[in-house]
Design a protein around this motif. Sequence first.
Motif, PDB file in Angstrom:
ATOM      1  N   ALA A   1      47.798  -5.091   6.228  1.00 36.42           N
ATOM      2  CA  ALA A   1      48.719  -4.917   5.101  1.00 36.42           C
ATOM      3  C   ALA A   1      48.003  -5.094   3.770  1.00 36.42           C
ATOM      4  CB  ALA A   1      49.877  -5.905   5.225  1.00 36.42           C
TER       5      ALA A   1
ATOM      6  N   LYS B   1      48.299  -8.952   9.096  1.00 38.64           N
ATOM      7  CA  LYS B   1      48.288  -9.377   7.693  1.00 38.64           C
ATOM      8  C   LYS B   1      47.132  -8.721   6.942  1.00 38.64           C
ATOM      9  CE  LYS B   1      48.697 -13.573   4.880  1.00 38.64           C
ATOM     10  NZ  LYS B   1      47.689 -13.283   3.852  1.00 38.64           N
TER      11      LYS B   1
ATOM     12  N   TYR C   1      60.477  -7.366  12.227  1.00 41.37           N
ATOM     13  CA  TYR C   1      59.035  -7.498  12.448  1.00 41.37           C
ATOM     14  C   TYR C   1      58.749  -8.417  13.639  1.00 41.37           C
ATOM     15  CZ  TYR C   1      54.146  -8.695  11.687  1.00 41.37           C
ATOM     16  OH  TYR C   1      52.799  -8.904  11.850  1.00 41.37           O
TER      17      TYR C   1
ATOM     18  N   ILE D   1      52.343   0.955  12.658  1.00 38.73           N
ATOM     19  CA  ILE D   1      51.366   1.504  11.728  1.00 38.73           C
ATOM     20  C   ILE D   1      50.907   2.871  12.230  1.00 38.73           C
ATOM     21  CG2 ILE D   1      50.549  -0.811  11.083  1.00 38.73           C
ATOM     22  CD1 ILE D   1      47.999  -0.192  12.745  1.00 38.73           C
TER      23      ILE D   1
ATOM     24  N   LEU E   1      55.766  -3.301   5.330  1.00 39.38           N
ATOM     25  CA  LEU E   1      54.591  -3.662   4.534  1.00 39.38           C
ATOM     26  C   LEU E   1      54.935  -4.729   3.509  1.00 39.38           C
ATOM     27  CD1 LEU E   1      51.696  -3.279   3.458  1.00 39.38           C
ATOM     28  CD2 LEU E   1      52.533  -1.297   2.167  1.00 39.38           C
TER      29      LEU E   1
ATOM     30  N   PHE F   1      51.504   1.356   7.014  1.00 37.60           N
ATOM     31  CA  PHE F   1      52.691   0.909   7.733  1.00 37.60           C
ATOM     32  C   PHE F   1      53.732   2.024   7.732  1.00 37.60           C
ATOM     33  CE2 PHE F   1      50.437  -2.908   7.464  1.00 37.60           C
ATOM     34  CZ  PHE F   1      51.030  -3.858   8.274  1.00 37.60           C
TER      35      PHE F   1
ATOM     36  N   ASN G   1      51.444   3.659   0.119  1.00 35.64           N
ATOM     37  CA  ASN G   1      51.943   3.643   1.492  1.00 35.64           C
ATOM     38  C   ASN G   1      53.101   4.615   1.655  1.00 35.64           C
ATOM     39  OD1 ASN G   1      51.712   1.896   4.143  1.00 35.64           O
ATOM     40  ND2 ASN G   1      53.888   2.158   3.784  1.00 35.64           N
TER      41      ASN G   1
ATOM     42  N   VAL H   1      45.769  -1.887   2.836  1.00 33.83           N
ATOM     43  CA  VAL H   1      46.396  -0.639   3.223  1.00 33.83           C
ATOM     44  C   VAL H   1      45.821   0.569   2.493  1.00 33.83           C
ATOM     45  CG1 VAL H   1      48.307  -0.522   1.571  1.00 33.83           C
ATOM     46  CG2 VAL H   1      48.683   0.195   3.937  1.00 33.83           C
TER      47      VAL H   1
END
Length: 424
Positions: free
Chosen positions: A242, A239, A214, A283, A310, A304, A324, A245
Motif C-alpha cells: 500500500a 502494508k 479487509y 490487488i 488502499l 489495490f 490507484n 503503490v
Amino acid sequence: MAITKDTFRALIREGQEEIQDVELYDRPFDFEENGRYVLVGVRQAGKSYMLFKRARQLLREGHSLEEIVYIDFDDERLIDMTADDLDLILQAYQSVYDHTPLLFFDEIQNVSGWEHFARRLANKKYHVFITGSNAKMLSRDIETTLGGRYLSAHIYPYNFQEYLEAQGIHLTREWEYGKERALVQQQFQTYMQWGGFPELLMYRNKRKWLNDLYEKIVLGDIIQRNKVKNELALRMTMKRLAENVMQPTSYRRLVNLITSTGMKVAVSTVSDYVRFAKEAFAIFSLENYASKFLEKETVKKHYFVDNGLLNIFLNNGSTLLLENLCAVHLHEKYEDKLYFYNKNIEVDFFVPDESYAVQAAYSIYGAGMTETYEREVKALEQLDSFFPLQRMVIVTFDEEGKIETPGGKQIEVVPIWKWLLTQQ
C-alpha cells in the motif's frame, strides 16, 4: 452437524425469498441468453447482485420463483461441506419441486472440487450461474475441467458512473456545464477516498466497514485458504504494498522494507504472499512494457482493486489514491493489455494496443509544479517518439487544459472525475 437434504430445502426457500425481496441497482452487464457464467472478483464487489439481476431477468421472462435455487456457500451451515455433498442440492430441490431448476451458486470456491459438479450440470443442460472470490477459478486446470461450457467475467466494485447512479444521480448530456458539475465534484471526493464497494453506500462509518472487509479477505481468502503460518509477515507485506503503490517494486525490495522492521522473511515467501493477495483479487499488478522477461516477472507496480482498501493504510494519501484509481479504471477496461513504461523515462500507464498513454499527477499547474509539469510532459513526448501515440493524457485532481508537443500532437490535461465519466 451433518449437511442433509433438509439443510438445502431451507437454504433454497431462503434464497427464493431473498431474490424476491432484495433492493437491486441494475448494473450494466449483458448476460447472453443461453450462457452459463462464472463471475469472479474481490469480496463485496457486487457478484451476488449480478446473480440476483440474472434471476430477476429470468423471472420477468416468464420463469417462476419456484425454479430458482440460490445457495450462498459462505453460509455457516455449509462450513464443513465437501464436493460429495453438492448433489444433495439437486436431491433437495427435486424432493419438493417438479421443475428443472435455475441454479445460482455464490462463493462456490469454498467447496473444493466444485468444478466437476459444475461440468456435470452443464452437460445436463442446466442453467448455472456461479460466483467466487478466487482467481484460481479462472485457472487453466479449472477451465480445462469446465471445457468451455461457461463464460467468465471479472466483476469490480462500482466505477464512478455506477457509484453516482446507485445513489440516484443520473447525469444529463451537458452535465459539465450546469449545476451537476458541482455535484459530481462533491461526490467524487467521497468516492476517491472510500472507493466503490456497493454495500458501503449504506454505512456512515466507512472505515470500520472497510476494516471488517479487509479482515475477511486477509483471514478467510488469504490466510485460511493458503494455510499461511506467518500472519504478521503477510500483514506487513500488504502494508508495504500500500505504501509503495506508485513505485515499481521488486520482491527483494519488499523483503528489505519488511526486514527493516526487524522481521525475517524470505523472497519466495513474499512472492507467495503477493500471489495470494492477487488470487483473492485484493490487488493486481502491472508489468513494465520495456523490461526483459525476467524483470517483467519480478519488478511490477502493484495496485489495490479499490481505493477504500488502499485508504485504510494511508494518512493523507491523495496522490496515491489518485493514481490507484486511474489504475483500477484502466485495468477494468484493458486488464492484461495494460502496462507501465520505465526505461530512462517513466510513464504510469501504457496501452500499446491502443497507442494510449496516461500520466497520473495530482497537480501540474500549481505553484512550485514546474518540475512536475516538465517531467510528466517530457515522459509522454519521449514515449511518443519510441511508440507513436494516438492519445496522451495527464490525469489531475482538478486541472484541465491542452499541451502542444513539438511534434504537433496534443496532450490532454483532464480532471480525474471528468476522465472517469468520459472513458466508459
